[in-house]
Design an enzyme around this catalytic site. Sequence first.
Site, PDB file in Angstrom:
ATOM      1  N   GLY A  10     -22.259  11.991  12.779  1.00 13.95           N
ATOM      2  CA  GLY A  10     -21.759  12.909  13.797  1.00 13.95           C
ATOM      3  C   GLY A  10     -22.468  14.251  13.789  1.00 13.95           C
ATOM      4  CG  LEU A  11     -21.996  18.806  15.859  1.00 14.19           C
ATOM      5  CD1 LEU A  11     -23.341  18.990  16.519  1.00 14.19           C
ATOM      6  CD2 LEU A  11     -20.903  19.480  16.699  1.00 14.19           C
ATOM      7  CB  VAL A  12     -20.394  18.424  10.807  1.00 11.63           C
ATOM      8  CG1 VAL A  12     -20.490  19.169   9.474  1.00 11.63           C
ATOM      9  CG2 VAL A  12     -19.672  19.288  11.833  1.00 11.63           C
ATOM     10  CE1 TYR A 135      -8.559  15.315  14.839  1.00  9.29           C
ATOM     11  CE2 TYR A 135      -7.928  17.591  15.234  1.00  9.29           C
ATOM     12  CZ  TYR A 135      -8.835  16.670  14.756  1.00  9.29           C
ATOM     13  OH  TYR A 135     -10.006  17.103  14.181  1.00  9.29           O
ATOM     14  CE  LYS A 139      -9.260  16.160  11.119  1.00 11.63           C
ATOM     15  NZ  LYS A 139     -10.334  15.875  10.152  1.00 11.63           N
ATOM     16  CB  THR A 163     -15.111  28.828  14.364  1.00 16.93           C
ATOM     17  OG1 THR A 163     -14.672  29.269  15.647  1.00 16.93           O
ATOM     18  CG2 THR A 163     -16.622  28.945  14.274  1.00 16.93           C
ATOM     19  CG  HIS A 178     -16.521  19.972  20.822  1.00 17.65           C
ATOM     20  ND1 HIS A 178     -17.200  19.233  19.894  1.00 17.65           N
ATOM     21  CD2 HIS A 178     -15.202  19.735  20.595  1.00 17.65           C
ATOM     22  CE1 HIS A 178     -16.339  18.574  19.122  1.00 17.65           C
ATOM     23  NE2 HIS A 178     -15.126  18.862  19.538  1.00 17.65           N
ATOM     24  CE  LYS A 186     -17.213  21.470  33.971  1.00 10.62           C
ATOM     25  NZ  LYS A 186     -16.052  22.298  34.290  1.00 10.62           N
ATOM     26  NE  ARG A 207     -11.805  27.707  23.372  1.00 10.03           N
ATOM     27  CZ  ARG A 207     -11.973  26.393  23.338  1.00 10.03           C
ATOM     28  NH1 ARG A 207     -12.847  25.857  22.521  1.00 10.03           N
ATOM     29  NH2 ARG A 207     -11.270  25.610  24.133  1.00 10.03           N
TER      30      ARG A 207
END
Length: 238
Positions: A10-12, A135, A139, A163, A178, A186, A207
């Site tokens: 995945g991303l991380v 979820y 967690k 974050t 995300h 977009k 954010r």
Amino acid sequence: DVIMVTGGSGLVGQAIRMYVESNKKDNEEWIYLSSKDGDLRVRADTDAIFAKYKPTHVIHLAAKVGGLFANMAQKVEFYRENTLINDNIMENCRINKVKKLVSFLSTCIFPDKTTYPIDETMLHDGPPHPSNEGYAYAKRLIDTMNRAYAEEYGCNFTSIIPTNIYGPHDNFSIQNGHVIPGLIHKCYLAKKNNTPFTIWGSGTPLRQCIYSLDLAELTVWVMREYHSPDPITLSVDE
């Protein structure tokens, strides 16, 4: 030391792999799991993974994740599947005497009604937003059980609260991705089709975002140097 990363594709996980490749220590072997290695919701699969790789350290990224609409529609599945995954990982770390377990939490598990700035001590101060409570409670239990495993068994388990993350290998889906990759997609479509660049929401929420490779560096530091069951927030200083 054998460091096993669940959710390694995945991303991380990809960011940790990129960071470690240029900052590797001679006494460390890194293993990155993906769903092809087994189903972490299934205890027998998880047992087999630990028996095969014999990790001394685990960075636990694997989770059932989704966007707002998926979380609202599947609260039971988000709670049950994440609870099963986390329980299988934690029990295997205890049984196999893993030296260190670092699990990832999420900012969206904090209380819905809160004051800012938020910190780690406020995690259980109120219910999470109803939209993702399945979820969120799964967690939050990681933090509860990290302290319980430390008290009862002396386990060195901790957790990270990152974050909002962005970077290479991100999910660019407009519906399920995300914030930053969704906005990039977009913007790309608006430019390509010469249509308005429309952003959801009122524009008032703030954010914080962290680049995945910066988060990877901090995650490896936590694995090597941070030894408290109390969760640690990894963010930017703005």
